[in-house]
Design an enzyme around this catalytic site. Sequence first.
Site, short mmCIF file in Angstrom:
data_model
loop_
_atom_site.label_atom_id
_atom_site.label_comp_id
_atom_site.label_asym_id
_atom_site.label_seq_id
_atom_site.Cartn_x
_atom_site.Cartn_y
_atom_site.Cartn_z
N ASP A 103 -32.20 14.06 -6.30
CA ASP A 103 -32.25 15.17 -7.25
C ASP A 103 -30.83 15.70 -7.47
O ASP A 103 -29.94 15.54 -6.62
CB ASP A 103 -33.11 16.32 -6.70
CG ASP A 103 -34.56 15.91 -6.54
OD1 ASP A 103 -34.98 14.95 -7.22
OD2 ASP A 103 -35.25 16.54 -5.73
N1 URA Z 1 -37.03 14.06 -1.98
C1 URA Z 1 -36.74 15.11 -2.77
O1 URA Z 1 -37.50 16.06 -2.88
N2 URA Z 1 -35.55 15.08 -3.45
C2 URA Z 1 -34.66 14.08 -3.33
O2 URA Z 1 -33.59 14.13 -3.95
C3 URA Z 1 -34.98 13.00 -2.50
C4 URA Z 1 -36.18 13.00 -1.83
#
Ligand code: URA
Length: 233
Positions: A103
Amino acid sequence: MQLERILHSQGFGSRKLCRILCYDERVAVNGEICDDPSADFPTDHLTLTVDGEDWPYHEKAYLMLNKPAGYECSLKPQYHPGVHALLPSPLRERGVQNIGRLDEDTTGLLLFSDDGTFIHRMGSPKWKVPKVYEATTKHPIDAAQVKALLAGVLLNDETVPIAALACEAAGPHTLHLTLGEGKYHQVKRMVAAAGNRVEALKRIAIGALTLPEDLPVGEWRWLSEADLEKLRK
Ligand code: URA
């Protein structure tokens, strides 16, 4: 291989541009300036120097980035700069892709490559390369939350509970969670389903490869043979 082809394969632009780099005496091979683009060199242990910067030859590129927050894992980022902007232009030019996504606000270990087989293998759910995340939580972590994450939690658009491969509290607000797959916002949603909330998230390992402590946030480096071996385990 001809120098012009070597330069092109390493991301220094079109064959024409690579010839010009040589004619302009901006290229050295193993420390010696070479202005002949058709000169032949063995690629084993070859180091190019272009405009004073060293570029060890890599037939395929494998690298890691310590991703900062505020970057999107996309070639067409929408709201924030893309992670590719953190890589030097020869790597972008030779088409390295991020393997999997983090993310925008997640930090830590992100791999890149231009080797299609490797990208497929590492990203494929079939191989289930475990990923380890360090989540900083809003509320103190309790034993019931850890138990729930290990037993499996039901996410709203799933039909079966999803369990962490490993989960432990590493501090009152620090959770280490290992996942075998990478669904959308998976850690955040799993932690929420267990009754807590992720305030910050960092990926600290992929397979047996851990994020090196000496790799500053926003910096990248080549994967060594030993690193690749850890990923193949
Ligand atoms: N899980 C999440 O919630 N975000 C990420 O970036 C990776 C795994």
